[in-house]
Design a protein around this motif. Structure first.
Motif, PDB file in Angstrom:
ATOM      1  N   HIS A   1       0.840  -1.182   0.000  1.00 35.05           N
ATOM      2  CA  HIS A   1       0.000   0.000   0.000  1.00 35.05           C
ATOM      3  C   HIS A   1       0.878   1.236   0.000  1.00 35.05           C
ATOM      4  O   HIS A   1       1.925   1.265   0.633  1.00 35.05           O
ATOM      5  CB  HIS A   1      -0.925   0.020   1.220  1.00 35.05           C
ATOM      6  N   GLU A   2       0.434   2.249  -0.704  1.00 37.19           N
ATOM      7  CA  GLU A   2       1.145   3.513  -0.747  1.00 37.19           C
ATOM      8  C   GLU A   2       0.166   4.640  -0.484  1.00 37.19           C
ATOM      9  O   GLU A   2      -1.025   4.540  -0.772  1.00 37.19           O
ATOM     10  CB  GLU A   2       1.812   3.705  -2.116  1.00 37.19           C
ATOM     11  N   LEU A   3       0.670   5.726   0.045  1.00 33.40           N
ATOM     12  CA  LEU A   3      -0.154   6.900   0.252  1.00 33.40           C
ATOM     13  C   LEU A   3      -0.514   7.471  -1.115  1.00 33.40           C
ATOM     14  O   LEU A   3       0.374   7.782  -1.908  1.00 33.40           O
ATOM     15  CB  LEU A   3       0.618   7.925   1.080  1.00 33.40           C
ATOM     16  N   PRO A   4      -1.800   7.613  -1.431  1.00 29.24           N
ATOM     17  CA  PRO A   4      -2.185   8.092  -2.764  1.00 29.24           C
ATOM     18  C   PRO A   4      -1.888   9.577  -2.942  1.00 29.24           C
ATOM     19  O   PRO A   4      -1.756  10.319  -1.960  1.00 29.24           O
ATOM     20  CB  PRO A   4      -3.695   7.825  -2.791  1.00 29.24           C
ATOM     21  N   GLU A   5      -1.823   9.989  -4.183  1.00 29.40           N
ATOM     22  CA  GLU A   5      -1.663  11.416  -4.477  1.00 29.40           C
ATOM     23  C   GLU A   5      -3.018  12.101  -4.530  1.00 29.40           C
ATOM     24  O   GLU A   5      -3.159  13.269  -4.146  1.00 29.40           O
ATOM     25  CB  GLU A   5      -0.924  11.595  -5.797  1.00 29.40           C
ATOM     26  N   THR A   6      -4.028  11.372  -5.020  1.00 33.23           N
ATOM     27  CA  THR A   6      -5.398  11.868  -5.066  1.00 33.23           C
ATOM     28  C   THR A   6      -6.351  10.704  -4.817  1.00 33.23           C
ATOM     29  O   THR A   6      -5.968   9.540  -4.990  1.00 33.23           O
ATOM     30  CB  THR A   6      -5.750  12.505  -6.423  1.00 33.23           C
ATOM     31  N   PHE A   7      -7.563  11.004  -4.449  1.00 37.81           N
ATOM     32  CA  PHE A   7      -8.602   9.982  -4.357  1.00 37.81           C
ATOM     33  C   PHE A   7      -9.965  10.643  -4.533  1.00 37.81           C
ATOM     34  O   PHE A   7     -10.157  11.819  -4.194  1.00 37.81           O
ATOM     35  CB  PHE A   7      -8.528   9.194  -3.047  1.00 37.81           C
ATOM     36  N   TYR A   8     -10.902   9.873  -5.077  1.00 38.11           N
ATOM     37  CA  TYR A   8     -12.220  10.406  -5.400  1.00 38.11           C
ATOM     38  C   TYR A   8     -13.284   9.774  -4.517  1.00 38.11           C
ATOM     39  O   TYR A   8     -13.378   8.550  -4.417  1.00 38.11           O
ATOM     40  CB  TYR A   8     -12.550  10.137  -6.873  1.00 38.11           C
ATOM     41  N   LEU A   9     -14.084  10.619  -3.861  1.00 38.95           N
ATOM     42  CA  LEU A   9     -15.207  10.155  -3.049  1.00 38.95           C
ATOM     43  C   LEU A   9     -16.477  10.299  -3.886  1.00 38.95           C
ATOM     44  O   LEU A   9     -17.033  11.395  -4.023  1.00 38.95           O
ATOM     45  CB  LEU A   9     -15.314  10.973  -1.761  1.00 38.95           C
ATOM     46  N   ALA A  10     -16.923   9.170  -4.440  1.00 38.83           N
ATOM     47  CA  ALA A  10     -18.091   9.198  -5.326  1.00 38.83           C
ATOM     48  C   ALA A  10     -19.358   9.605  -4.589  1.00 38.83           C
ATOM     49  O   ALA A  10     -20.248  10.247  -5.168  1.00 38.83           O
ATOM     50  CB  ALA A  10     -18.276   7.820  -5.967  1.00 38.83           C
ATOM     51  N   ALA A  11     -19.455   9.249  -3.323  1.00 38.62           N
ATOM     52  CA  ALA A  11     -20.667   9.542  -2.555  1.00 38.62           C
ATOM     53  C   ALA A  11     -20.911  11.039  -2.406  1.00 38.62           C
ATOM     54  O   ALA A  11     -22.051  11.489  -2.286  1.00 38.62           O
ATOM     55  CB  ALA A  11     -20.592   8.887  -1.180  1.00 38.62           C
ATOM     56  N   THR A  12     -19.829  11.820  -2.405  1.00 36.44           N
ATOM     57  CA  THR A  12     -19.951  13.269  -2.236  1.00 36.44           C
ATOM     58  C   THR A  12     -19.467  14.039  -3.461  1.00 36.44           C
ATOM     59  O   THR A  12     -19.475  15.270  -3.451  1.00 36.44           O
ATOM     60  CB  THR A  12     -19.134  13.731  -1.009  1.00 36.44           C
ATOM     61  N   ASN A  13     -19.043  13.294  -4.486  1.00 36.08           N
ATOM     62  CA  ASN A  13     -18.528  13.891  -5.729  1.00 36.08           C
ATOM     63  C   ASN A  13     -17.377  14.851  -5.438  1.00 36.08           C
ATOM     64  O   ASN A  13     -17.360  15.993  -5.917  1.00 36.08           O
ATOM     65  CB  ASN A  13     -19.644  14.610  -6.486  1.00 36.08           C
ATOM     66  N   GLU A  14     -16.390  14.367  -4.679  1.00 40.19           N
ATOM     67  CA  GLU A  14     -15.245  15.193  -4.297  1.00 40.19           C
ATOM     68  C   GLU A  14     -13.930  14.525  -4.694  1.00 40.19           C
ATOM     69  O   GLU A  14     -13.731  13.338  -4.421  1.00 40.19           O
ATOM     70  CB  GLU A  14     -15.226  15.434  -2.783  1.00 40.19           C
ATOM     71  N   LEU A  15     -13.066  15.281  -5.310  1.00 42.09           N
ATOM     72  CA  LEU A  15     -11.714  14.819  -5.595  1.00 42.09           C
ATOM     73  C   LEU A  15     -10.777  15.471  -4.586  1.00 42.09           C
ATOM     74  O   LEU A  15     -10.702  16.701  -4.496  1.00 42.09           O
ATOM     75  CB  LEU A  15     -11.294  15.195  -7.013  1.00 42.09           C
ATOM     76  N   TRP A  16     -10.083  14.650  -3.809  1.00 37.48           N
ATOM     77  CA  TRP A  16      -9.171  15.152  -2.780  1.00 37.48           C
ATOM     78  C   TRP A  16      -7.728  14.964  -3.224  1.00 37.48           C
ATOM     79  O   TRP A  16      -7.378  13.960  -3.844  1.00 37.48           O
ATOM     80  CB  TRP A  16      -9.412  14.426  -1.466  1.00 37.48           C
ATOM     81  N   THR A  17      -6.901  15.930  -2.892  1.00 34.73           N
ATOM     82  CA  THR A  17      -5.477  15.894  -3.217  1.00 34.73           C
ATOM     83  C   THR A  17      -4.660  15.823  -1.935  1.00 34.73           C
ATOM     84  O   THR A  17      -4.979  16.495  -0.950  1.00 34.73           O
ATOM     85  CB  THR A  17      -5.068  17.157  -4.001  1.00 34.73           C
ATOM     86  N   ILE A  18      -3.617  15.001  -1.953  1.00 35.67           N
ATOM     87  CA  ILE A  18      -2.737  14.860  -0.798  1.00 35.67           C
ATOM     88  C   ILE A  18      -1.421  15.577  -1.062  1.00 35.67           C
ATOM     89  O   ILE A  18      -0.790  15.384  -2.103  1.00 35.67           O
ATOM     90  CB  ILE A  18      -2.488  13.376  -0.466  1.00 35.67           C
ATOM     91  N   LYS A  19      -1.027  16.403  -0.118  1.00 35.02           N
ATOM     92  CA  LYS A  19       0.258  17.097  -0.196  1.00 35.02           C
ATOM     93  C   LYS A  19       1.137  16.664   0.973  1.00 35.02           C
ATOM     94  O   LYS A  19       0.650  16.456   2.082  1.00 35.02           O
ATOM     95  CB  LYS A  19       0.045  18.613  -0.154  1.00 35.02           C
ATOM     96  N   LYS A  20       2.428  16.535   0.708  1.00 34.70           N
ATOM     97  CA  LYS A  20       3.380  16.134   1.733  1.00 34.70           C
ATOM     98  C   LYS A  20       4.330  17.291   2.034  1.00 34.70           C
ATOM     99  O   LYS A  20       4.957  17.840   1.125  1.00 34.70           O
ATOM    100  CB  LYS A  20       4.175  14.912   1.277  1.00 34.70           C
ATOM    101  N   ILE A  21       4.418  17.647   3.289  1.00 36.70           N
ATOM    102  CA  ILE A  21       5.281  18.735   3.732  1.00 36.70           C
ATOM    103  C   ILE A  21       6.357  18.160   4.650  1.00 36.70           C
ATOM    104  O   ILE A  21       6.056  17.376   5.563  1.00 36.70           O
ATOM    105  CB  ILE A  21       4.479  19.819   4.490  1.00 36.70           C
ATOM    106  N   SER A  22       7.604  18.526   4.401  1.00 40.15           N
ATOM    107  CA  SER A  22       8.690  18.015   5.243  1.00 40.15           C
ATOM    108  C   SER A  22       8.555  18.553   6.660  1.00 40.15           C
ATOM    109  O   SER A  22       8.063  19.657   6.890  1.00 40.15           O
ATOM    110  CB  SER A  22      10.043  18.414   4.652  1.00 40.15           C
ATOM    111  N   GLY A  23       9.011  17.729   7.615  1.00 42.81           N
ATOM    112  CA  GLY A  23       8.918  18.112   9.021  1.00 42.81           C
ATOM    113  C   GLY A  23       9.632  17.107   9.884  1.00 42.81           C
ATOM    114  O   GLY A  23      10.536  16.392   9.413  1.00 42.81           O
TER     115      GLY A  23
END
Length: 238
Positions: A69-91
């Protein structure tokens, strides 16, 4: 509502249930078996199915097999019609933080490269919370339509059971429903709310459910097919 596949075996005299290594459920029936009885049969075996799936999950954990498994870059929630984007910030490499940004951005700060599994668990927790926020008002609305009052709404991540209704009136919904069409989400909720009136899968149950969800059987078929579109990081054994 339990997700399952159906196989016909002409050598059998009685229907039986198999829980496979991946925790999916297969109902094996003899030729000519009345398929209208399958849903009730699966419901009656719900406790046994859950126990079998839990045993398989523990075996998978003990085996120590690597998780693919890998952390996705994007994913789509069909139930709410939303496309989410994942950003990674160093820390701080020893810690990971997840913060919801707008519009539709989830920001991970910390050591996401070295601890991918921790990041995915945070994402799954966020998904369960998101499901609770989205589905609770819908349950309330449909419950009012059906004239029932559920005790509370809970969300979990499960592989095969889309929802359940306890004897006390608690409606539990699978957070993975966020990844399926909203019509199918409503169908699952109608199904579980109908159990407040009929805690079985009798003829009366189906007649009652069909008043609110006339396409309940068709929706069930579409729901089973929709499971293929749900990402691997939402598997309950992770």
């Amino acid at each position: 509502m339990q997700d399952y596949s159906i196989t016909v075996n002409h050598r059998l005299k009685y229907a039986r249930i198999k829980v496979k290594a991946d925790q999916s459920v297969e109902v094996v029936v003899p030729l000519g078996f009345d398929r209208s009885k399958i849903e009730r049969f699966v419901h009656e075996q719900g406790d046994w199915i859950s126990q079998a799936q839990n045993r398989l999950a523990k075996r998978a954990d003990i085996s120590g097999l690597p998780q693919k498994h890998e952390l996705p870059e994007t994913f789509y929630l069909a139930a709410t019609n939303e496309l989410w984007t994942i950003k990674k910030i160093s820390g701080d490499p020893a810690h990971i933080y997840l913060e919801e940004k707008h519009p539709n951005i989830l920001e991970f700060t910390g050591g996401t490269n070295k601890t991918t599994l921790q990041a995915i668990h945070l994402l799954r927790d966020w998904t369960k919370h998101r499901a609770k926020v989205e589905f609770t008002p819908l349950v309330t609305k449909l419950a009012s339509e059906m004239g029932v009052s559920p005790k509370k709404v809970a969300t979990r991540i499960q592989k095969t059971r889309w929802g359940s209704c306890s004897s006390s009136g608690t409606i539990t919904l699978n957070a993975r429903l966020l990844f399926v069409d909203p019509t199918l989400v409503r169908s699952v909720i109608y199904h579980e709310l109908a159990h407040i009136t009929h805690m079985n899968h009798s003829k009366e149950f189906w007649l009652h459910l069909s008043k609110f969800d006339p396409n309940c059987h068709i929706n069930k078929t579409h729901l089973n097919r929709s499971s293929k579109a749900i990402p691997n990081w939402m598997l309950p054994t992770l």
